[in-house]
Design an enzyme around this catalytic site. Structure first.
Site, PDB file in Angstrom:
ATOM      1  N   HIS A   1      33.908  49.577  37.114  1.00 44.40           N
ATOM      2  CA  HIS A   1      32.762  48.499  37.304  1.00 44.40           C
ATOM      3  C   HIS A   1      33.520  47.694  37.188  1.00 44.40           C
ATOM      4  CE1 HIS A   1      34.959  49.249  33.476  1.00 44.40           C
ATOM      5  NE2 HIS A   1      34.040  48.219  33.007  1.00 44.40           N
TER       6      HIS A   1
ATOM      7  N   ASP B   1      33.048  43.610  35.167  1.00 43.06           N
ATOM      8  CA  ASP B   1      32.158  42.784  33.621  1.00 43.06           C
ATOM      9  C   ASP B   1      30.613  41.755  34.504  1.00 43.06           C
ATOM     10  OD1 ASP B   1      33.398  45.133  32.462  1.00 43.06           O
ATOM     11  OD2 ASP B   1      35.249  43.425  31.744  1.00 43.06           O
TER      12      ASP B   1
ATOM     13  N   HIS C   1      37.372  47.423  37.275  1.00 43.80           N
ATOM     14  CA  HIS C   1      38.467  48.510  36.541  1.00 43.80           C
ATOM     15  C   HIS C   1      37.831  49.408  35.545  1.00 43.80           C
ATOM     16  CE1 HIS C   1      35.948  45.668  34.088  1.00 43.80           C
ATOM     17  NE2 HIS C   1      36.548  46.094  32.800  1.00 43.80           N
TER      18      HIS C   1
ATOM     19  N   ARG D   1      43.297  57.464  22.915  1.00 43.33           N
ATOM     20  CA  ARG D   1      43.113  55.501  23.364  1.00 43.33           C
ATOM     21  C   ARG D   1      41.653  55.085  22.775  1.00 43.33           C
ATOM     22  NH1 ARG D   1      41.425  51.797  27.458  1.00 43.33           N
ATOM     23  NH2 ARG D   1      42.998  50.005  27.620  1.00 43.33           N
TER      24      ARG D   1
END
Length: 331
Positions: A204, A206, A261, A271
């Site tokens: 996607h 941002d 990304h 993570r």
């Protein structure tokens, strides 16, 4: 999150394993150096993404907030779910947005508005709500300051006379900025799938002006280059990574590139990432800046941030959100 069975993980999306490019492909900007301005411009033009070192954000602010995030994500699932579902703020698990996207992720989406009533999210604060609130406030204030510094260096590099033309939108009291804590649990079952990786957060861009990302030392983040090649970003828990958002791409009339990304799940390590999304006020009109046009045609229609945000929330993650706001060249 509950560790899934082999049958359950088939419900998630995957990408085939590929040979990611090496770390030297990721631009690095030292904010203490005089060449930072030119390096930022080059990075924004070429890939819309760069790593920032010597950023000035106290490491104590980073560690305190990460500690609070880890505490929250370590809670039993029923307790975390008391802070959800996100509407729009709160706890989410696997479902990303409302249009069918899923990922191997759980998250806490928060506003940066200091007047927000965080007691609506009771489990997020455990026994000491003020400690969480203080850690969040210290961190977001410092990161916003750094983001504004970077945006002003961008303006300088673009030779825009009004140095705060971008940063003022983040500093505005009505700024629609948000903050997100992500947790990608380890998934050992993936070890049996040698030819593919499970999606933690799908590809996607941002929608905001700028995103400031920091994560622990677990890999997973990848960015897409202009040629469509995916590049793995080596983690660095003491540095920040900057994403150009869709709104900044529009304001620079496409000179800066909003970076696509994604995050891949890890087989053995958890993570945790923390992202500040710097957005303008809802009523702000977004359009290419006249001072950057110099006789060029506008590539985008003017829209308000509210209009774009509403449109973005009605799309899938991988959709090209800017497509609906691009001008069609006359034939």
């Amino acid at each position: 999150m509950v560790v899934p069975s082999k049958l359950a993980i088939e419900q998630f999306s995957y990408v085939m394993n590929s040979n990611a490019l090496s770390s030297h492909q990721i631009p690095v900007v030292d904010l203490s150096k005089p060449d930072s301005k030119s390096l930022i411009i080059k990075a924004c033009e070429e890939c819309g993404f760069f790593k920032v070192v010597n950023h000035g954000v106290p490491l104590d602010f980073i560690s305190r907030l990460e500690e609070e995030a880890v505490k929250f994500f370590s809670l039993p699932l029923p307790e975390k779910e008391r802070a959800g579902p996100p509407d729009p703020f709160g706890y989410g698990n696997k479902m990303i947005g409302r249009n069918g996207d899923v990922g191997w992720i759980e998250y806490l989406l928060l506003t940066t508005d200091p007047n927000f009533n965080y007691r609506k999210l009771p489990s997020a604060f455990n026994e000491n709500p003020e400690r969480f609130r203080s850690a969040l406030s210290d961190y977001t204030s410092a990161v916003r300051y750094m983001a504004c510094e970077i945006l002003e260096l961008m303006a300088d590099g673009l030779r825009i006379q009004q140095r705060n033309i971008f940063s003022k939108l983040l500093m505005d009291e009505q700024s629609d900025s948000v903050f997100r804590l992500n947790h990608y649990p380890p998934c050992p079952e993936l070890q049996s799938y040698v030819d593919r990786n499970m999606i933690g957060f799908g590809e996607h861009t941002d929608p905001q002006i700028i995103s400031v990302l920091r994560s622990n030392n677990t890999s997973g983040l990848q960015i897409s280059m202009k040629d469509g090649t995916w590049v793995s970003v080596p983690p660095d828990q003491n540095s920040f990574f900057i994403n150009v958002g869709d709104s900044l791409e529009v304001m620079t009339n496409g000179r800066f590139r909003s970076v696509r990304h994604r995050v891949l799940a890890n087989t053995s390590k958890s993570r945790v990432s923390m992202i500040y999304f710097g957005g303008p006020p809802l009523s702000e009109k977004i359009a290419p800046l006249p001072c950057l046009m110099k006789g060029k045609e506008s590539l985008y229609k003017e829209f308000t941030w509210f209009e774009y945000k509403k449109s973005a929330y009605n799309t899938r993650l991988a959709d090209n959100r800017l497509e609906h706001f691009q001008r069609v060249a006359a034939s």
